[in-house]
Design a protein around this motif. Structure first.
Motif, PDB file in Angstrom:
ATOM      1  N   ILE A  18       0.836  -1.206   0.000  1.00 28.41           N
ATOM      2  CA  ILE A  18       0.000   0.000   0.000  1.00 28.41           C
ATOM      3  C   ILE A  18       0.870   1.255   0.000  1.00 28.41           C
ATOM      4  N   GLN A  19       1.902   1.273   0.825  1.00 28.60           N
ATOM      5  CA  GLN A  19       2.790   2.439   0.893  1.00 28.60           C
ATOM      6  C   GLN A  19       3.486   2.676  -0.450  1.00 28.60           C
ATOM      7  N   ALA A  20       3.941   1.603  -1.087  1.00 29.87           N
ATOM      8  CA  ALA A  20       4.592   1.741  -2.397  1.00 29.87           C
ATOM      9  C   ALA A  20       3.598   2.267  -3.424  1.00 29.87           C
ATOM     10  N   THR A  21       2.373   1.775  -3.362  1.00 34.16           N
ATOM     11  CA  THR A  21       1.335   2.232  -4.288  1.00 34.16           C
ATOM     12  C   THR A  21       1.037   3.707  -4.074  1.00 34.16           C
ATOM     13  N   LEU A  22       0.931   4.118  -2.827  1.00 35.11           N
ATOM     14  CA  LEU A  22       0.684   5.537  -2.517  1.00 35.11           C
ATOM     15  C   LEU A  22       1.802   6.426  -3.055  1.00 35.11           C
ATOM     16  N   MET A  23       3.034   5.980  -2.877  1.00 33.89           N
ATOM     17  CA  MET A  23       4.182   6.768  -3.335  1.00 33.89           C
ATOM     18  C   MET A  23       4.151   6.920  -4.858  1.00 33.89           C
ATOM     19  N   LEU A  24       3.910   5.817  -5.550  1.00 30.55           N
ATOM     20  CA  LEU A  24       3.843   5.875  -7.014  1.00 30.55           C
ATOM     21  C   LEU A  24       2.649   6.705  -7.483  1.00 30.55           C
ATOM     22  N   ALA A  25       1.514   6.552  -6.809  1.00 30.92           N
ATOM     23  CA  ALA A  25       0.317   7.301  -7.187  1.00 30.92           C
ATOM     24  C   ALA A  25       0.513   8.795  -6.971  1.00 30.92           C
TER      25      ALA A  25
END
Length: 64
Positions: A8-15
């Motif tokens: 989730i954290q990686a997705t948030l960063m990319l988003a």
């Protein structure tokens, strides 16, 4: 939940950089240094991942 939270954290960063519509499961896997099929052990689809991410954000907002 620890690994899911990392995803989730990686997705948030990319988003935050590219917009959620421009983030792929492949990009998330690369960000985490894992293979794409490993993501599917935690989330059945990108849609499920995004929904879980929004639930996570709502829960975090309630804490703060």
């Amino acid at each position: 939940m620890e690994r899911k939270e990392e995803i989730i954290q990686a997705t948030l960063m990319l988003a935050s950089k590219n917009g959620i519509d421009n983030v792929s499961m492949s990009q998330i896997a690369t960000q985490l240094g894992i293979k794409k099929p490993s993501l599917y052990n935690h989330f059945a689809s990108k849609e499920e991942l995004v929904e879980t991410m929004y639930q996570f954000l709502r829960e975090e907002a309630k804490k703060n």
